[in-house]
Motif scaffolding. Structure first.
Motif, PDB file in Angstrom:
ATOM      1  N   LEU A 104      -6.360  11.338 -24.479  1.00  0.00           N
ATOM      2  CA  LEU A 104      -5.320  12.350 -24.258  1.00  0.00           C
ATOM      3  C   LEU A 104      -3.941  11.818 -24.652  1.00  0.00           C
ATOM      4  O   LEU A 104      -3.085  12.563 -25.118  1.00  0.00           O
ATOM      5  CB  LEU A 104      -5.321  12.808 -22.795  1.00  0.00           C
ATOM      6  CG  LEU A 104      -6.596  13.550 -22.369  1.00  0.00           C
ATOM      7  CD1 LEU A 104      -6.545  13.890 -20.886  1.00  0.00           C
ATOM      8  CD2 LEU A 104      -6.802  14.823 -23.189  1.00  0.00           C
ATOM      9  N   LEU A 105      -3.729  10.512 -24.454  1.00  0.00           N
ATOM     10  CA  LEU A 105      -2.452   9.917 -24.855  1.00  0.00           C
ATOM     11  C   LEU A 105      -2.271   9.981 -26.373  1.00  0.00           C
ATOM     12  O   LEU A 105      -1.150  10.009 -26.875  1.00  0.00           O
ATOM     13  CB  LEU A 105      -2.375   8.456 -24.380  1.00  0.00           C
ATOM     14  CG  LEU A 105      -2.127   8.282 -22.884  1.00  0.00           C
ATOM     15  CD1 LEU A 105      -2.519   6.881 -22.423  1.00  0.00           C
ATOM     16  CD2 LEU A 105      -0.661   8.549 -22.542  1.00  0.00           C
ATOM     17  N   SER A 106      -3.383   9.995 -27.086  1.00  0.00           N
ATOM     18  CA  SER A 106      -3.320  10.020 -28.551  1.00  0.00           C
ATOM     19  C   SER A 106      -3.401  11.438 -29.109  1.00  0.00           C
ATOM     20  O   SER A 106      -3.262  11.640 -30.308  1.00  0.00           O
ATOM     21  CB  SER A 106      -4.490   9.209 -29.136  1.00  0.00           C
ATOM     22  OG  SER A 106      -4.662   7.992 -28.455  1.00  0.00           O
ATOM     23  N   TYR A 107      -3.639  12.404 -28.244  1.00  0.00           N
ATOM     24  CA  TYR A 107      -3.894  13.774 -28.690  1.00  0.00           C
ATOM     25  C   TYR A 107      -2.582  14.473 -29.033  1.00  0.00           C
ATOM     26  O   TYR A 107      -1.654  14.513 -28.217  1.00  0.00           O
ATOM     27  CB  TYR A 107      -4.633  14.521 -27.583  1.00  0.00           C
ATOM     28  CG  TYR A 107      -5.080  15.911 -27.941  1.00  0.00           C
ATOM     29  CD1 TYR A 107      -5.961  16.120 -28.997  1.00  0.00           C
ATOM     30  CD2 TYR A 107      -4.650  17.016 -27.228  1.00  0.00           C
ATOM     31  CE1 TYR A 107      -6.378  17.393 -29.326  1.00  0.00           C
ATOM     32  CE2 TYR A 107      -5.072  18.290 -27.540  1.00  0.00           C
ATOM     33  CZ  TYR A 107      -5.931  18.474 -28.599  1.00  0.00           C
ATOM     34  OH  TYR A 107      -6.347  19.739 -28.914  1.00  0.00           O
ATOM     35  N   GLY A 108      -2.529  15.056 -30.220  1.00  0.00           N
ATOM     36  CA  GLY A 108      -1.273  15.646 -30.683  1.00  0.00           C
ATOM     37  C   GLY A 108      -1.059  17.088 -30.286  1.00  0.00           C
ATOM     38  O   GLY A 108       0.007  17.650 -30.517  1.00  0.00           O
ATOM     39  N   GLY A 109      -2.048  17.717 -29.672  1.00  0.00           N
ATOM     40  CA  GLY A 109      -2.000  19.169 -29.473  1.00  0.00           C
ATOM     41  C   GLY A 109      -1.055  19.661 -28.385  1.00  0.00           C
ATOM     42  O   GLY A 109      -0.660  20.832 -28.385  1.00  0.00           O
ATOM     43  N   PHE A 110      -0.668  18.794 -27.455  1.00  0.00           N
ATOM     44  CA  PHE A 110       0.144  19.263 -26.323  1.00  0.00           C
ATOM     45  C   PHE A 110       1.526  19.748 -26.751  1.00  0.00           C
ATOM     46  O   PHE A 110       2.080  20.670 -26.181  1.00  0.00           O
ATOM     47  CB  PHE A 110       0.273  18.152 -25.274  1.00  0.00           C
ATOM     48  CG  PHE A 110      -1.039  17.754 -24.663  1.00  0.00           C
ATOM     49  CD1 PHE A 110      -1.749  18.658 -23.880  1.00  0.00           C
ATOM     50  CD2 PHE A 110      -1.573  16.502 -24.863  1.00  0.00           C
ATOM     51  CE1 PHE A 110      -2.969  18.310 -23.310  1.00  0.00           C
ATOM     52  CE2 PHE A 110      -2.788  16.146 -24.301  1.00  0.00           C
ATOM     53  CZ  PHE A 110      -3.493  17.047 -23.528  1.00  0.00           C
ATOM     54  N   ILE A 111       2.078  19.091 -27.780  1.00  0.00           N
ATOM     55  CA  ILE A 111       3.449  19.390 -28.164  1.00  0.00           C
ATOM     56  C   ILE A 111       3.579  20.822 -28.701  1.00  0.00           C
ATOM     57  O   ILE A 111       4.653  21.426 -28.622  1.00  0.00           O
ATOM     58  CB  ILE A 111       3.990  18.319 -29.162  1.00  0.00           C
ATOM     59  CG1 ILE A 111       5.519  18.279 -29.114  1.00  0.00           C
ATOM     60  CG2 ILE A 111       3.450  18.536 -30.561  1.00  0.00           C
ATOM     61  CD1 ILE A 111       6.075  17.711 -27.839  1.00  0.00           C
ATOM     62  N   ASN A 112       2.469  21.389 -29.211  1.00  0.00           N
ATOM     63  CA  ASN A 112       2.487  22.796 -29.652  1.00  0.00           C
ATOM     64  C   ASN A 112       2.852  23.738 -28.506  1.00  0.00           C
ATOM     65  O   ASN A 112       3.287  24.860 -28.730  1.00  0.00           O
ATOM     66  CB  ASN A 112       1.115  23.219 -30.194  1.00  0.00           C
ATOM     67  CG  ASN A 112       0.748  22.471 -31.450  1.00  0.00           C
ATOM     68  OD1 ASN A 112       1.619  22.024 -32.197  1.00  0.00           O
ATOM     69  ND2 ASN A 112      -0.544  22.305 -31.683  1.00  0.00           N
TER      70      ASN A 112
END
Lengths: 203, 203
Positions: free
Chosen positions: B96-104
């Motif tokens: 989750l720390l590497s996951y880019g989707g949250f910033i969307n």
């Protein structure tokens, strides 16, 4: 095949199961009212949900807890081993390959499939990583019935197309994209970012 | 605070958003009927859901797609940045720390908290890992409003207790355990194994 049970109900069965298992060593019997209070749900709903299983509650006594756990496990297929594979051995795929929780439900993650030459042929948490271009052969050989899609959104549909065509029976999809699959094919979507966004919009 | 919207509806808004964004470069207008068909949903439901946003559909024309995307993003708080932290930097936390989707969705993962001395003081995907015993100070200093629990089930409640007491406003919980939190506190549970088990029980 449990087409008669509403998905919303089916989704609650693991919640009951986890709760009942957390009571290990507690009282022999538990009432639907006690379960309802603990889970902050309605008692009628709890009784209706549990009626889908083979568990029999007794008036003024409730359910035998061990029998109810067994009935839920039986309904959820925990005693009916199935093989699953992870598609996309990136961060999330890697985490799922190492995750021990699936076996509680009778599900064994037997392999991963990826397109990265540096990953293909290696093992992650003891599970072999195969070339995604060999999905069909691998799925057949390994008897994979469940697939977990962890590839980027841009590649999820092509992976799903291959999976539907090679005998996989259900897909758990983590890619934030709507997969086009035959109408009777079982797909569940977990959009991790969207789940956090839903919380974010509530605060 | 959007207490007026049913959670089941709120859950569908990211699905509309993802679908509409996938049409980038397509027609200027889209009807509720077209959205319903694409997502295999009822048209009335789509219209009701979208009525919670500020988007205005026009008779016989539909919604301006760009405006509808903006309305959904606005409703979901995508333009209202919030900080989140990951509790438990194991396999899933790492992913989750590497996951880019949250910033969307306007969500920035600013840090992780763990109890492993070998992880504390390091960075994962550029995010600092703090000592979980310093949660209160860290959460305040970093302005963390959202917490994601990725610790083992046996530790999830104690982490949740600290989080509730230190100003965090919502928890996304991946531990397969029912968290006891105040009644008006926002929690969403994602039991990864249970989700696969639900699929498994359907095939």
């Amino acid at each position: 095949m449990k087409s008669d049970i509403p998905v919303t109900c089916l989704q609650r069965l693991p919640v009951y199961l986890n709760y009942l298992k957390s009571l290990d060593g507690g009282a022999e019997y538990i009432s639907s009212g006690a379960i309802a209070r603990a889970l902050n749900m309605g008692e009628v709903l709890v009784r209706k949900d549990l009626a889908y299983t083979s568990a029999q509650g007794r008036t003024r006594v409730g359910y035998n807890r061990v029998e109810l756990v067994a009935a839920l496990e039986d309904y959820l297929g925990c005693n009916n081993k199935k093989n699953a594979a992870i598609f996309g051995a990136g961060g999330l795929g890697h985490a799922l390959l190492s995750y021990g929780g699936f076996i509680n439900y009778g599900i064994e993650i037997v392999a991963a499939f990826d397109k990265d030459p540096e990953k293909i042929g290696t093992e992650i948490s003891g599970k072999p990583v195969y070339d995604v271009s060999e999905t069909k052969e691998g799925v057949e050989k390994l008897g994979v019935e469940l697939a977990v899609i962890c590839v980027p959104a841009t590649h999820a549909q092509e992976v799903a197309d291959v999976l539907v065509g090679c005998g996989v029976k259900a897909i758990l999809n983590f890619a934030p994209v709507l997969l086009k699959v035959p109408e009777d094919f079982n797909v569940r979507n977990i959009d991790l970012a969207a789940n956090l966004a839903i919380l974010s919009s509530l605060i």
